[in-house]
Enzyme design. Structure first.
Site, short mmCIF file in Angstrom:
data_model
loop_
_atom_site.label_atom_id
_atom_site.label_comp_id
_atom_site.label_asym_id
_atom_site.label_seq_id
_atom_site.Cartn_x
_atom_site.Cartn_y
_atom_site.Cartn_z
N THR A 1 0.83 -1.21 0.00
CA THR A 1 0.00 0.00 0.00
C THR A 1 0.87 1.26 0.00
O THR A 1 0.40 2.32 -0.39
CB THR A 1 -0.91 0.03 1.25
OG1 THR A 1 -0.12 -0.35 2.39
CG2 THR A 1 -2.07 -0.93 1.11
N ASP A 2 2.13 1.14 0.42
CA ASP A 2 2.92 2.38 0.58
C ASP A 2 3.15 3.10 -0.75
O ASP A 2 2.98 4.31 -0.85
CB ASP A 2 4.24 2.15 1.35
CG ASP A 2 5.23 1.18 0.73
OD1 ASP A 2 4.88 0.50 -0.26
OD2 ASP A 2 6.37 1.10 1.24
N ASP B 1 9.56 1.17 4.94
CA ASP B 1 10.66 0.57 5.69
C ASP B 1 11.60 1.63 6.26
O ASP B 1 11.98 1.59 7.43
CB ASP B 1 11.48 -0.38 4.80
CG ASP B 1 10.60 -1.37 4.06
OD1 ASP B 1 9.43 -1.54 4.47
OD2 ASP B 1 11.07 -1.97 3.08
N SER C 1 13.55 -5.91 6.29
CA SER C 1 14.15 -4.63 5.93
C SER C 1 15.58 -4.42 6.42
O SER C 1 15.92 -3.38 7.00
CB SER C 1 13.28 -3.46 6.43
OG SER C 1 12.08 -3.49 5.78
N SER C 2 16.42 -5.41 6.17
CA SER C 2 17.83 -5.23 6.52
C SER C 2 18.43 -4.09 5.70
O SER C 2 19.24 -3.30 6.21
CB SER C 2 18.61 -6.53 6.30
OG SER C 2 18.43 -6.99 4.99
C1 GLA Z 1 8.99 -4.01 0.54
C2 GLA Z 1 9.18 -2.54 0.18
C3 GLA Z 1 8.18 -1.65 0.92
C4 GLA Z 1 6.76 -2.18 0.76
C5 GLA Z 1 6.69 -3.68 1.05
C6 GLA Z 1 5.34 -4.27 0.76
O1 GLA Z 1 9.33 -4.20 1.89
O2 GLA Z 1 10.49 -2.13 0.50
O3 GLA Z 1 8.30 -0.33 0.48
O4 GLA Z 1 6.26 -1.87 -0.52
O5 GLA Z 1 7.65 -4.40 0.31
O6 GLA Z 1 4.39 -3.79 1.64
#
Ligand code: GLA
Length: 390
Positions: A44-45, A182, A135-136
């Protein structure tokens, strides 16, 4: 007095040791930035929508000190002290080793905004599991940005800027078209809370996570593969759908418009849009449910989120669907569970009442088989604060 050494203390020691070995001497400053787990609000971001992640107590630490001349010298503690050096005044060339591109990307992004970077030594270490959807990369980019900003005394750069610079580095240099979730939670997260983020205005609302609720992350053991191509494909499909509906982003339509103005939109693009539209609504509802400790509602919303990722957005995999279903059946309305992150592997997140954490752990350990037959990795995360100077 307890003599237990914390994971952070171990990381700090490793960062200092790598720094000393590479550059001789002590760093001036240590900066930490966390990874994250997203409770709900997936894909959704980049549709200008809503997300509800929390920063976790797995992080990247950067040690920084003054170097000679205009160059940047950097050592990666997690890659056997592999080193890299470049001169930012000579431009930026893409490298084979992925981690070096993160450093160059952050420096390039800062410089594109008018900040001077150079004459600096950096050592990087971290314990955010890689390839897990935690999110490393974002934690490393945010830690690097803050370390460089502090070192060069760029006091006008605030936490939101760290996130924007880190995202610019990913988008323009590393080559990943990610959204802002992230980086923003890594920069601005608050301890003990989840962060409801409006990805258009970048406004945040922090929602306390009750103390008796454990944030459990289960690594499926499936490394996220083909991520970039599938991610970009989903992004493009969402863009196509927004164009069809005549809006800047899918954030701008609700479920009624989705159905009413469907016209000749093909089935697949429609389902992609339906995921985003319904996920935005679920994320707002989930923030409300968490705030009032309404676990039954949260449980249903997380279940619906997973199904929507499975059926409409098509980013889950059968072993992960099975894992989610098994945990969900056990939790009933007492807790919630769904896949978390970009998809195609990685982790599942479960909100589990502390009093049944042991039973859920035992269930997963005895019933889930990772593809390589190894032991399943379960991580209990403490919702943590964003990037800081240590
Ligand atoms: C990855 C991307 C984020 C987001 C997610 C899905 O983590 O880095 O920006 O789009 O996927 O929600």
């Amino acid at each position: 007095m307890s003599t237990t050494v914390t994971r952070r203390e171990i990381l700090i020691e490793r960062a200092k040791t790598s720094f000393r070995n590479a550059f001789g001497g002590e760093p001036d400053l240590l900066v930490a930035a966390p990874g994250r787990v997203n409770l709900i609000g997936e894909h959704t971001d980049y549709n200008d929508g809503f997300v509800l992640p929390c920063a976790i107590d797995y992080e990247t630490i950067v040690a920084v000190g003054t170097g000679e001349g205009t160059g940047v010298r950097v050592v990666a503690g997690d890659y056997d002290d592999a080193s890299d050096s470049f001169d930012p005044s000579a431009g930026f060339v893409h490298q084979k080793a992925e981690w070096t591109n993160h450093v160059r990307g952050v420096v390039a992004s800062m410089m594109s905004r008018g900040w001077h970077v150079g004459g600096v030594h950096l050592a990087i270490v971290g314990d955010v599991p890689r390839g897990a959807g935690l999110s490393s990369s974002a934690s490393m980019d945010v830690a690097l940005t803050k370390a460089l900003a502090e070192h060069h005394a760029c006091h006008q750069i605030d936490a939101t800027d760290y996130a924007l610079i880190a995202r610019q580095s990913e988008n323009d240099f590393v080559g990943c078209a990610c959204g802002i979730m992230d980086q923003l939670v890594s920069a601005r997260g608050q301890s003990g809370t989840a962060m409801l983020l409006d990805c258009r205005s970048l406004e945040t609302r922090f929602v306390a996570i009750p103390d008796d609720l454990a944030v459990m992350v289960i690594h499926s053991g499936i490394e996220r593969g083909l991520v970039d191509s599938a991610y970009n494909e989903r992004r493009n499909q969402c863009k196509l759908a927004a164009t069809h509906y005549g809006v800047p982003a899918l954030r701008d339509i609700d479920s009624n418009q989705l159905v009413r103005d469907r016209g000749d939109l093909d089935d697949m693009t429609y389902r992609r849009a339906r995921h985003v539209v319904t996920e935005n609504a679920r994320t707002l509802a989930a923030a409300g449910a968490l705030a009032t400790n309404d676990m039954a509602t949260l449980s249903v919303l997380m279940k619906q989120s997973h199904r929507s990722m499975r059926d409409d957005f098509e980013i889950t995999l059968p072993p992960i669907d099975g894992l989610v279903e098994m945990i969900g059946n056990y939790l009933g309305l007492e807790g919630g569970v769904r896949m978390t992150g970009g998809g195609f592997g990685g982790c599942v997140v479960a909100l589990v009442p502390a009093e049944i954490l042991e039973q859920v752990t035992a269930l997963v350990e005895s019933s889930y088989q990772t593809p390589d037959g190894g032991k399943v990795r379960i991580i209990i995360c403490n919702p943590s604060s964003g990037a800081s100077v240590l």
